[in-house]
Design a protein around this motif. Sequence first.
Motif, PDB file in Angstrom:
ATOM      1  N   PRO A 145     -45.793  10.718  16.209  1.00  0.00           N
ATOM      2  CA  PRO A 145     -46.426  10.410  14.920  1.00  0.00           C
ATOM      3  C   PRO A 145     -46.714  11.635  14.065  1.00  0.00           C
ATOM      4  N   PRO A 148     -43.962  13.293  10.404  1.00  0.00           N
ATOM      5  CA  PRO A 148     -44.081  13.350   8.939  1.00  0.00           C
ATOM      6  C   PRO A 148     -44.977  14.492   8.460  1.00  0.00           C
ATOM      7  N   CYS A 196     -42.186   9.136   6.230  1.00  0.00           N
ATOM      8  CA  CYS A 196     -42.663   7.872   6.815  1.00  0.00           C
ATOM      9  C   CYS A 196     -41.739   6.726   6.437  1.00  0.00           C
ATOM     10  N   ARG A 199     -38.415   6.644   8.532  1.00  0.00           N
ATOM     11  CA  ARG A 199     -38.412   6.373   9.970  1.00  0.00           C
ATOM     12  C   ARG A 199     -37.667   5.077  10.247  1.00  0.00           C
ATOM     13  N   PRO A 211     -43.767   0.584   7.676  1.00  0.00           N
ATOM     14  CA  PRO A 211     -43.569   2.008   7.385  1.00  0.00           C
ATOM     15  C   PRO A 211     -43.187   2.279   5.935  1.00  0.00           C
ATOM     16  N   GLY A 215     -45.519   4.505   3.763  1.00  0.00           N
ATOM     17  CA  GLY A 215     -44.919   5.717   3.209  1.00  0.00           C
ATOM     18  C   GLY A 215     -44.983   5.749   1.698  1.00  0.00           C
TER      19      GLY A 215
END
Length: 324
Positions: A145, A148, A196, A199, A211, A215
């Motif tokens: 995690p 980013p 993000c 991903r 996500p 993001g």
Amino acid sequence: MSSPAPSPTLRDWCQLVRLPNVFTVIADTTAAFLLVAHSLVPLPRYGIVLAAVVCIYWAGMILNDVWDIEIDRQERSKRPLPAGKISLPAARRAGWGLLIAGVALSFAVGFVPHGDTPPSLVPGGIAVLLAAMVVLYDGPVKRTPLAPMAMGLCRFFSFLLGASAAVTSVSEFPFVPPHVLGIAAGFGVYIVGVTCMARGEAVGGDKQKVPLIFGLVITIVGMAMIAGGPQFAPADAIAKFQIDPQRQFSLLIGLLAFTIIHRAFRAILNPEPYAIQMNIKHAILTIIPLAAAVALLSAGVLAGLMVFALAVPAMTLGAFLRVT
């Protein structure tokens, strides 16, 4: 006896380093330099720091694929490394060589004459931090995690490296003006959001909606930070701004944010790999007009247009070479 592998072509190397993307780092490095110097003087410092940032950026692109070789063999088999167009040892040599060259050039920047400014290790120190973030992102934290955040720090330090080359006084921490730090942080947060959203881009599916939304929110926060960064400028810097930082500059950033939101919502409604990749491509290339807005603010229309013109080769090459 098996025939020797074909030599890699220039196109193979251009794809490996994601050549269209390099114009984004040229854009924000130029904008960072202009934000401090309000011109490209001294030109030798600008030229050397630009070469340094490009070297480190290309190193990051190459080492990213070196570390991801096994995954790419399954999910992205047409890329230069898994396809065997460029050998793994050659890629490793190029990646580490460029990284070392970028750091060395950054240390050299601090010793290029700049008025009465004494020699400085600050650009080199920032480059070391940038290189460390590149290695962390490409290697240990890529599947965590924290990835980013590491990628955002890469863009943050990249922007600061460009700004540090133009700084005339390094006697007081944090070495660069507060508004420069604010805008650099904005670019960093923007990239956190883009990362993000990216991903799982190769897989897609409904699971990518969360996500993408998460993001997008972070990306917009980053753009808001860029818009608000000039508010922290000291009076002497504000006096040199070419447009109103509160109204005109903020409006420009807001218009760019609208294009990001529009493209991201299309990917959210249709989270297929192609739609997500087009969203990421758009977000990455939007760094150029964002940097052009900063250049316009700090150095005027000609500087803004010069930076914005980098979108032409980026988009042209982006039609033939993958950005993500």
